[in-house]
Design a protein around this motif. Structure first.
Motif, PDB file in Angstrom:
ATOM      1  N   ASN A   1      49.142  42.249  34.783  1.00 39.68           N
ATOM      2  CA  ASN A   1      49.027  40.902  35.340  1.00 39.68           C
ATOM      3  C   ASN A   1      48.916  40.932  36.864  1.00 39.68           C
ATOM      4  O   ASN A   1      47.989  40.338  37.448  1.00 39.68           O
ATOM      5  CB  ASN A   1      50.240  40.070  34.916  1.00 39.68           C
TER       6      ASN A   1
ATOM      7  N   LEU B   1      45.782  42.786  38.358  1.00 42.42           N
ATOM      8  CA  LEU B   1      44.594  41.931  38.410  1.00 42.42           C
ATOM      9  C   LEU B   1      44.734  40.834  39.458  1.00 42.42           C
ATOM     10  O   LEU B   1      43.821  40.589  40.249  1.00 42.42           O
ATOM     11  CB  LEU B   1      44.344  41.306  37.035  1.00 42.42           C
TER      12      LEU B   1
ATOM     13  N   ILE C   1      41.939  41.304  42.320  1.00 39.44           N
ATOM     14  CA  ILE C   1      40.673  40.705  41.878  1.00 39.44           C
ATOM     15  C   ILE C   1      39.893  40.067  43.033  1.00 39.44           C
ATOM     16  O   ILE C   1      38.673  40.267  43.155  1.00 39.44           O
ATOM     17  CB  ILE C   1      40.912  39.673  40.752  1.00 39.44           C
TER      18      ILE C   1
ATOM     19  N   TYR D   1      38.320  42.863  44.975  1.00 35.54           N
ATOM     20  CA  TYR D   1      37.319  43.518  44.128  1.00 35.54           C
ATOM     21  C   TYR D   1      36.031  42.698  44.070  1.00 35.54           C
ATOM     22  O   TYR D   1      34.917  43.249  44.194  1.00 35.54           O
ATOM     23  CB  TYR D   1      37.898  43.718  42.727  1.00 35.54           C
TER      24      TYR D   1
ATOM     25  N   LEU E   1      39.830  44.792  29.367  1.00 32.92           N
ATOM     26  CA  LEU E   1      39.834  45.408  30.699  1.00 32.92           C
ATOM     27  C   LEU E   1      38.663  46.384  30.848  1.00 32.92           C
ATOM     28  O   LEU E   1      38.011  46.443  31.899  1.00 32.92           O
ATOM     29  CB  LEU E   1      41.162  46.128  30.942  1.00 32.92           C
TER      30      LEU E   1
ATOM     31  N   GLN F   1      37.525  38.284  31.949  1.00 38.38           N
ATOM     32  CA  GLN F   1      38.787  37.994  32.641  1.00 38.38           C
ATOM     33  C   GLN F   1      39.446  36.748  32.068  1.00 38.38           C
ATOM     34  O   GLN F   1      40.678  36.684  31.927  1.00 38.38           O
ATOM     35  CB  GLN F   1      38.544  37.813  34.140  1.00 38.38           C
TER      36      GLN F   1
ATOM     37  N   ASN G   1      43.191  36.860  30.286  1.00 40.57           N
ATOM     38  CA  ASN G   1      44.307  36.047  30.764  1.00 40.57           C
ATOM     39  C   ASN G   1      45.007  35.307  29.631  1.00 40.57           C
ATOM     40  O   ASN G   1      46.217  35.087  29.670  1.00 40.57           O
ATOM     41  CB  ASN G   1      43.812  35.036  31.809  1.00 40.57           C
TER      42      ASN G   1
ATOM     43  N   PHE H   1      41.186  50.396  36.979  1.00 43.11           N
ATOM     44  CA  PHE H   1      41.086  49.700  35.691  1.00 43.11           C
ATOM     45  C   PHE H   1      41.567  50.599  34.554  1.00 43.11           C
ATOM     46  O   PHE H   1      42.231  50.123  33.618  1.00 43.11           O
ATOM     47  CB  PHE H   1      39.645  49.248  35.443  1.00 43.11           C
TER      48      PHE H   1
END
Length: 407
Positions: free
Chosen positions: A230, A233, A237, A240, A297, A313, A317, A377
């Motif tokens: 959690n 990411l 994110i 990224y 993922l 994504q 979630n 990842f």
């Protein structure tokens, strides 16, 4: 118990405080893009910065609960908000990596006492049949903040800048502390004395029995793994998507509202499904969810377009929210009520340690692989696999724990 009107006021104020605390945590994930540029930070340094809050927060989980029991939750709650407001404001004045890391660590120490003290206030203010609803309102604050933070952070950071943003948030926390002082009233003296007389002498026995229970260690590992995914990411994110997918901050703000919606939906839907599942089947659902998280993922970082990345994504979630909701429910269902508070603190320490370790580890991995996030990842995928094992090997140990606690 307080009157219904006072209970609703307390709940609204606590929700407001939880929302502000989550807001500060999430907005840093976007502000770090500007902070990295202004302070000229490498990915490793950025990871250290993102992790520093969680170090202080994890350290204060169990002491925060003990302080709330010993000195009263209202005092700890107000002190927590004052401390985190000071260090949130000071974040805007940081001049180097070292100063920023120290400030964020101390911010984590300050906020660490908020969750246990606010949970205790709910238990003192609400009758048993209403505590579950009250806690669900608290949990939903993180989902709501995750939903609005991408757009809000983009608006704030591109107009007034990250320094002014944190100063304003610190001032908002000071206002909340004043509201707590005037409007949150509890029969503190009686509850504090009674708690101190009955619980302190058995404190070592409770911790000892819990630490000797395999289920607790399963939960610590599961908490660590799911929160590693959690927070791994959540913290990286935005960076990224800028560095590897070519998006700007405004675009990120809009596209990240979609996963935010599913996170909020997953919390409410997960709670409903978990209540309908029997013991054993809920853990099977958790194991399947972790397996799907690992698959999604892999699909995320191999996606050929930003659109498909966001689609994967969004779905991941949903399953993360289910597992995050499942784990505390296992504690409430499988452990005696006399030790659930302490057990929750121990398990949540695992989750917050993941918040400290994972962002920093991702920073070092990205440095080591010349800016590539692929290995990061893969690390998160490994965590999802370990989480499968931890959840599926949980056994019912309520009777054994009761025997150890009474020994």
């Amino acid at each position: 118990m307080n009157s219904k009107r006072n209970r609703n006021l307390v709940l609204a104020l606590l929700f407001l405080g939880w929302a502000l605390g989550n807001l500060d945590r999430y907005i840093m994930n976007y502000a770090v893009l500007s902070i990295t540029e202004d302070l000229q930070l490498s990915p490793s340094s950025t990871g250290l910065l993102l992790s520093s809050f969680f170090a202080g927060y994890a350290i204060m989980q169990m002491p925060g609960g003990w302080l709330a029991d010993r000195f009263g939750p209202r005092k700890v709650l107000i002190a927590s908000v004052i401390l985190w407001s000071i260090f949130t404001g000071l974040t805007g004045a940081a001049w180097s990596l070292a100063s920023m890391v120290v400030i964020r660590f101390l911010f984590g120490i300050g906020e660490g006492g908020f969750q246990p003290s606010s949970s205790k206030i709910i238990s003192l203010s609400f009758p048993k049949e209403e505590r579950g609803r009250a806690m669900s309102v608290m949990l939903s604050s993180s989902g709501i903040v995750a939903l609005i933070i991408p757009i809000l952070s983009a608006a704030l950071l591109t107009t007034i800048g990250w320094r002014t943003t944190f100063i304003i948030m610190g001032a908002a926390g000071a206002i909340i502390a004043v509201l707590y002082w005037f409007y949150i009233k509890l029969p503190e003296s009686n509850t504090t004395v009674r708690t101190g007389q009955t619980n302190v002498s058995g404190e070592k026995g409770i911790f000892g029995s819990l630490f000797r229970t395999p289920m607790v260690w399963n939960l610590v590992v599961a908490y660590f793994c799911i929160y590693a995914v959690n927070w791994g990411l959540a913290t990286w994110i935005p960076t990224y998507l800028v560095q590897n997918r070519g998006l700007d901050l405004i675009s990120i703000g809009w596209v990240q509202t979609i996963p935010g919606i599913t996170m909020l939906a997953g919390i409410y839907l997960g709670g409903y499904i978990i209540d309908k599942l029997s013991n054993g089947r809920d853990r099977l659902a958790g194991g399947i969810s972790c397996a799907l998280i690992g698959i999604l993922l892999f699909l995320m970082f191999t996606a050929t377009s930003v659109t498909m990345f966001i689609v994967y994504q969004t779905i991941v979630n949903l399953f993360i929210a289910f597992v995050v909701t499942l784990l505390p429910s296992i504690i409430l269902k499988q452990l005696p009520s006399s030790v659930t508070g302490t057990a929750m603190g121990i398990a949540n320490t695992g989750g917050q340690l993941a918040g400290f370790i994972t962002p920093m580890a991702i920073g070092f991995i990205v440095d080591a692989f010349n800016g590539s996030f692929n290995a990061a990842f893969w690390m998160l995928i490994v965590f999802s696999v370990i989480c499968i094992v931890a959840i599926l090997t949980i056994r019912d140990k309520k009777e054994d724990l009761l025997e150890k606690a009474s020994a």
